[in-house]
Design an enzyme around this catalytic site. Structure first.
Site, PDB file in Angstrom:
ATOM      1  N   ALA A  36       1.022  -0.892  -0.112  1.00 40.79           N
ATOM      2  CA  ALA A  36      -0.071  -0.086  -0.041  1.00 40.79           C
ATOM      3  C   ALA A  36       0.886   1.127   0.091  1.00 40.79           C
ATOM      4  CB  ALA A  36      -0.943   0.103   1.047  1.00 40.79           C
ATOM      5  N   ASN A  95      -0.317   7.969   0.341  1.00 40.84           N
ATOM      6  CA  ASN A  95      -0.791   9.207  -0.202  1.00 40.84           C
ATOM      7  C   ASN A  95      -1.600   9.902   0.625  1.00 40.84           C
ATOM      8  OD1 ASN A  95       0.858   8.155  -2.548  1.00 40.84           O
ATOM      9  ND2 ASN A  95      -1.198   7.026  -2.740  1.00 40.84           N
ATOM     10  N   GLU A 146      -0.985   2.492   7.111  1.00 41.78           N
ATOM     11  CA  GLU A 146      -1.009   3.587   6.210  1.00 41.78           C
ATOM     12  C   GLU A 146      -1.766   4.836   6.827  1.00 41.78           C
ATOM     13  OE1 GLU A 146       0.476   3.357   3.345  1.00 41.78           O
ATOM     14  OE2 GLU A 146       1.024   1.191   4.083  1.00 41.78           O
ATOM     15  N   GLU A 197       8.746   4.532   8.583  1.00 43.56           N
ATOM     16  CA  GLU A 197       8.361   3.258   8.539  1.00 43.56           C
ATOM     17  C   GLU A 197       8.148   2.300   9.565  1.00 43.56           C
ATOM     18  OE1 GLU A 197       6.432   2.324   6.212  1.00 43.56           O
ATOM     19  OE2 GLU A 197       7.181   3.642   4.502  1.00 43.56           O
TER      20      GLU A 197
HETATM   21 ZN   LIG Z   1       4.681   2.324   5.335  1.00 45.23          ZN
END
Ligand SMILES: [Zn+2]
Length: 848
Positions: free
Chosen positions: A270, A273, A306, A328
Site C-alpha cells: 500500500a 498518499n 497507512e 516506516e
Molecule cells: Zn509504510
C-alpha cells in the site's frame, strides 16, 4: 560549504504551490499536463534545475512578480533525472510563477503515473491509471522538486472521460463537463504542505462506499466495479484506526477527506498518499465472513499502518531518505497499537514476535546493516524498504516504549509531531523530543540500536542470589569480526526465588553486569514479555529449570523466545540439533499459535536442507509431535474457542500433512477439500488454507487443473492468491514447469509473478529446475517485474542447498548485480551459506 552532489537539487529556487493539470489518455496510455508553480527565487539565477524523467517538456516560461514574462529552454539529463531550464536573461530574486507544459506515458512498471487493467463481469478488459511516487517517481508524472524536504501545496485538476471517476489527495471542489471533447474537468482543493512523493491521482471506473465520518473527515473505500461488498471490513478498521491515531497523537487527521483505494496492479502492499491511500487488492478488499483470521489481520494491519502515516510521514516527513526508518518503523509500531486496541483477542503484540524474529534472522548476518545509514543517491532508498527498516525499527521502538513507559513515550511523540508539523525532521529531533518529555537518556540508548547493525546475545548465569549477565554480538557465522560491539540493553527480568517471584527492569550498559537479589534464585526469565531485540542464552541449570516449568513459569511469548533463540543457536552451531529436537518434544500441550509457528518454520527449514533418508527420520519425529496436538484440538472448531485456536488447528494440520507426511492426515484433508467444494460453509474458514496446501503438496494433474481454474475465476483477492501461490507447491515435474511458465507468459500479474517464482524456488522438489528457469529468463523478468520485487523474488535462492548450486548462485549474481537490492542479495547469499553449513554439520543426523 557542502559539495553539491549532481543528483541533488540546488536550493536557490524552491517551490511553494503547484497548480497541476493532467489529462490522461487511457486508450493510448499517454498523458499531457501543465503546471504553474509558485516559486521562491532566493538569489538571481539564469537556470532553474528540477527533476523530470521520461517526460517531454515544452513551453517553459516564468511570469515574474512584476508581470514580466521570461522564456526558457529545457535540457533533460536522463542520468540524474533532472531538467535544467535556461533563461535568456537573469531571473531576479523574488516570488514568481513558473509554467511548464509536458507530456509522458502511462508506463507498465507500476511506478510514476502508470497503467493497470482488469476484466469486468463480462470478461472485457478495462483500463485505469494510478500513481506510485515513493521514493522518486513523481518526476515521471510532472516536473518537480522531487526531494522530501521541498514541501509545497498542490492544487490538482484532472481532465478525464465523463464516465470515469477521478481521485486525488484532497476533496473535489467542482466538476465541469467539457461537451466538445466528451470529457470533464475535476478540480480538487489545495492539499496541506507536503512532499512530492505523497501526491496521487487515480482515474478509472471506481465505485466508492457511502462516506462515514472518521473524526471530521469523510472516509470511503473505493474499488473497481463489483467489489463493493468486500469493503466493509476496511471501512471499520479505517475509521477505528484513524480515530485511534488522532487521540494517540493528540492532533486531528491532517487531510480534508480519506479515500482508501484498491488498485488491481500494485507493486508493494500500500502507499500512504495523503487522503488517497492506494492498496493492492488483497490488502484492502476482503470477505469478512469467509476470510481466515490471518487474512483479516493483514487488512487490519495494512490499513492501520497507512493511516498512521498520515501523521508520521505525511504531516512530519524525514529530511532525506536515510531517515526512512522514522516513517516506516513508526507506522509499523503504530499499526500494532491500533490493531491491538481494536481487537485485543488477536493479541497482536504477541504475534508481532514472529515479525521480530524475522528481523533478527536478517540482523544476525554479517551482511546486515544499521537501521539508519547514509543514503547518497535517491535510488539507494529503494534498498531500505526491508525487514530491518520496518520490523527491526518497530521492535526497537517497542523496546524503548516499554522501557520509558507507554504514556511518557506517547508524550514525547506528541511533542515531536507538534514541533515539526508540516515540516521535515531527522532522527536526532525525535530523541530531543523524547528526552525533553521523559528526562531519560533516549538518545544514548537508541543510538546503539539505530546506528549500529546487529544485536546482542545475552548470556545468563546464577550464583546463589546473584545473576550475571554478559553481552556479546549474536551472529550465525562467526568469523571473529565486530566482537567489540556493545548495546544499551533494556533488560526486563523475572526471577523465581525462595521468597517468591521478583521483577526487575535494568539497563545493561557494560559488557558484564551483576544483579543481586535478596534470595537465592531458582529460575530466571530474561527478556520477560518478549519486548527486547536480543537473544538469551541460559546456563545449563537455568535452562533445565525453565524446561521444567515451560507452561507455569513462562508466558506464551517467552516460550516463543526460548524456542526461537534455541533454534537460532542451533543454526549458529552452539546448540546441537538433537538438543533442539529434544526441546520441541516438550511441547505437545502447547496451545500458542506463535510458539508452534517457530517449530513449524524450523521443520520446513530442516526439510529443505536434509537429505531424503534424514527427511524420513524427521517426518517421523514430527508426526510424533504434531499428531497428538492435532488430536487434542480435533478437526472441527469447538464451541467457544478463540480465533487463534482455530488458526492453530489449521497450521498444525497443514504441517502434519506436508512436512510430517502423515498419510492419514493427507487423506482426510483431501476428503474435506472435496466437501468444501460442494458445501463451502461446512468447513471452518481457518482450515481452508491447510486443505489447499495439502492437496497441492500431494497434487495430481487433475488437482492442478482445478486450482488453476480456481485462481482464474476467484471471487475474492484472497482466493485468487491462495490458489495461485498453491501452484508453487505441486511436486510433479511437468506441473512445476507449468507454474514456471506462468511467471513469464503474462497470465499472472507482475505484482504476483515474482512471488510465485520465489515459491517455486523454495519448493525442495522444484528448486533446481526453478533456478535454471530464473537464470534463463532473467532479463525478461527485469524488464517486466516491478523493481522492488526482484530482490524479494531472489530470496528463494536460500533453498539452493544442492551440490554446486551455491557457487553457481554467487557466480550468477556477480555477473548480474541487482542495483536496487545489492544488500538484500548479499543477505540471501549469506543465508544460503548458513544453510549449506548446517547441512554439512548435520550430515550424521539419522537415528533409527
Ligand atoms: Zn509504510
Amino acid at each position: 560549504m557542502a559539495e553539491q552532489k549532481p543528483y541533488r537539487l540546488p536550493t536557490m529556487v524552491t517551490p511553494e504551490r503547484y497548480e497541476l493539470t493532467l489529462a490522461p489518455d487511457l486508450s493510448n496510455w499517454t498523458f499531457t499536463g501543465e503546471e504553474k508553480v509558485l516559486v521562491n527565487v532566493h538569489e538571481p539565477v539564469r537556470e532553474i534545475v528540477l527533476n523530470a524523467a521520461e517526460l517531454d517538456l515544452s513551453a517553459v516560461s516564468l511570469r515574474a512578480a512584476d508581470g514580466k514574462v521570461l522564456l526558457a529552454s529545457a535540457r533533460l539529463d536522463a542520468e540524474n533525472e533532472q531538467a535544467t531550464l535556461s533563461f535568456a536573461e537573469t531571473v531576479p530574486a523574488g516570488r514568481h510563477e513558473l509554467q511548464i507544459r509536458f507530456s509522458g506515458i502511462l508506463n507498465d512498471k507500476l511506478h510514476g503515473f502508470y497503467r493497470s487493467t482488469y476484466k469486468d463481469e463480462n470478461g472485457l478488459e478495462k483500463r485505469l491509471a494510478s500513481t506510485q511516487f515513493e521514493s522518486t517517481d513523481a518526476r515521471r508524472a510532472f516536473p518537480c522538486w522531487d526531494e522530501p524536504a521541498f514541501k509545497a501545496v498542490y492544487q490538482v485538476t484532472l481532465i478525464v472521460d465523463q464516465e470515469l471517476t477521478a481521485i486525488s489527495n484532497a476533496r473535489v471542489v467542482r466538476e465541469t463537463a467539457l461537451p466538445e471533447s466528451g470529457k470533464k474537468r475535476v478540480v480538487f482543493a489545495d492539499t496541506i504542505k507536503m512532499s512530492t512523493y505523497l501526491v496521487s491521482f487515480i482515474v478509472g471506473e471506481f465505485e466508492g462506499t457511502e462516506p462515514v465520518m472518521a473524526g471530521k473527515a469523510p472516509l470511503r473505500v473505493c474499488a473497481v466495479p463489483g467489489k463493493k461488498h468486500l469493503s466493509g471490513f476496511a471501512v471499520d478498521i479505517g475509521k477505528a484506526s484513524l480515530e485511534h491515531f488522532s487521540r494517540y497523537y493528540g492532533i486531528p487527521y491532517p487531510g480534508d477527506k480519506l479515500d482508501l483505494i484498491a488498485i488491481p496492479d500494485f507493486a508493494s502492499g500500500a502507499m500512504e498518499n495523503l487522503g488517497a491511500i492506494t492498496f493492492r487488492e488483497t490488502a484492502l478488499l476482503v470477505d469478512r465472513e469467509k476470510a481466515t483470521r490471518t487474512e483479516l489481520e493483514r487488512v487490519a494491519d495494512v490499513v492501520s499502518h497507512e493511516n498512521a502515516h498520515m501523521w508520521f510521514g505525511d504531516l512530519v516527513t524525514m529530511k532525506w531518505w536515510n531517515g526512512l526508518w522514522l516513517n516506516e518503523a513508526f507506522a509499523t509500531f503504530m499499526e500494532m497499537l491500533a490493531v491491538d486496541a481494536w481487537k485485543p483477542e488477536w493479541r497482536r503484540w504477541d504475534s508481532f514476535t514472529v515479525s521480530r524474529a524475522a528481523a533478527m534472522q536478517v540482523d544476525g548476518l554479517k551482511s546486515t546493516r544499521p537501521i539508519e545509514f547514509p543514503v547518497e543517491r535517491p535510488e539507494e532508498a529503494a534498498g531500505m524498504f526491508d525487514v530491518l527498516t520496518y520490523e527491526k525499527g518497530a521492535s526497537v521502538l517497542r523496546m524503548l516504549e516499554q522501557y520509558l513507559g507507554d504514556e511518557a513515550f506517547r508524550d514525547g511523540i506528541r511533542l515531536y509531531l507538534k514541533r515539526h508539523a508540516y515540516g521535515n525532521a531527522e532522527t536526532t529531533d525525535l530523541w530531543d523530543a523524547l528526552e525533553e518529555s521523559t528526562k531519560q537518556p533516549a538518545r544514548s540508548l537508541m543510538d546503539t540500536w539505530i546506528f549500529q547493525a546487529g544485536y546482542p546475545l545475552i548470556s545468563v548465569e546464577k550464583n546463589g542470589a546473584s545473576i550475571r549477565l554478559t553481552q556479546q554480538m549474536f551472529r550465525y557465522l562467526q568469523d571473529g569480526s565486530d566482537r567489540d560491539r556493545q548495546w544499551y540493553v533494556p533488560i526486563f527480568l523475572r526471577a523465581g526465588t525462595k521468597a517468591g517471584v521478583v521483577e526487575k527492569n535494568i539497563l545493561l550498559t557494560q559488557r558484564e553486569q551483576h544483579i543481586d537479589l535478596e534470595d537465592a534464585v531458582d529460575w530466571v526469565v530474561v527478556n520477560a514479555g518478549g519486548h527486547g531485540f536480543y537473544r538469551v542464552r541460559y546456563s545449563q541449570d537455568l535452562l533445565e529449570a525453565l524446561k521444567g516449568g515451560l507452561q507455569s513459569r513462562l508466558a506464551a511469548v517467552e516460550r516463543f523466545s526460548l524456542l526461537n533463540d534455541t533454534w537460532a543457536a542451533t543454526q549458529a552451531g552452539f546448540t546441537s540439533l538433537s538438543d533442539y529436537l529434544a526441546l520441541i518434544e516438550l511441547l505437545p500441550d502447547e496451545n500458542d499459535v506463535n510458539v508452534w509457528t517457530t517449530v513449524i518454520g524450523s521443520s520446513h527449514y530442516l526439510q529443505r536442507i536434509l537429505d531424503d533418508m534424514q527427511c524420513l527420520y524427521l517426518a517421523r519425529k514430527l508426526r510424533e509431535l504434531f499428531a497428538p496436538a492435532v488430536a487434542r484440538l480435533g478437526w472441527a472448531p469447538r464451541k467457544g474457542e478463540s480465533e487463534l485456536e482455530s488458526q492453530l488447528r489449521g497450521d498444525l494440520i497443514a504441517a502434519l500433512g506436508t512436512v510430517a507426511e502423515d498419510k492419514v492426515c493427507q487423506q482426510r484433508a483431501r476428503e474435506l477439500f472435496a466437501q468444501y467444494e460442494t458445501a463451502p460453509d461446512s468447513i471452518d474458514r481457518n482450515l481452508v488454507p491447510a486443505l489447499v496446501g495439502i492437496v497441492a503438496h500431494t497434487g495430481t494433474p487433475q488437482d492442478y487443473e482445478k486450482f488453476y481454474n480456481k485462481f482464474k475465476t476467484a471471487k475474492t483477492p484472497q482466493d485468487e492468491t491462495r490458489y495461485l501461490f498453491a501452484l508453487a507447491n505441486f511436486r510433479v515435474p511437468a506441473l512445476i514447469e507449468r507454474t514456471l511458465n506462468l511467471t513469464v507468459n503474462g497470465e499472472v500479474r507482475t505484482q504476483n509473478a515474482p512471488y510465485l517464482m520465489r515459491g517455486v524456488l523454495l519448493n525442495k522438489h522444484a528448486s533446481e529446475k526453478a533456478w535454471t528457469f530464473m537464470k534463463s529468463h532473467w532479463e525478461e523478468m527485469l524488464r517486466h517485474y516491478p523493481d522492488n520485487a526482484i530482490p524479494r523474488m531472489c530470496e528463494g535462492i536460500i533453498g539452493l542447498v544442492g551440490r554446486g548450486l551455491e557457487a553457481d548462485a554467487r557466480e550468477f549474481f556477480s555477473r548480474h548485480p541487482v542495483k536496487q537490492g545489492a544488500k538484500q542479495i548479499e543477505q540471501h547469499l549469506e543465508r544460503l551459506r548458513i544453510a549449506v553449513t548446517c547441512k554439512e554439520r548435520w550430515r550424521d543426523l539419522v537415528e533409527t
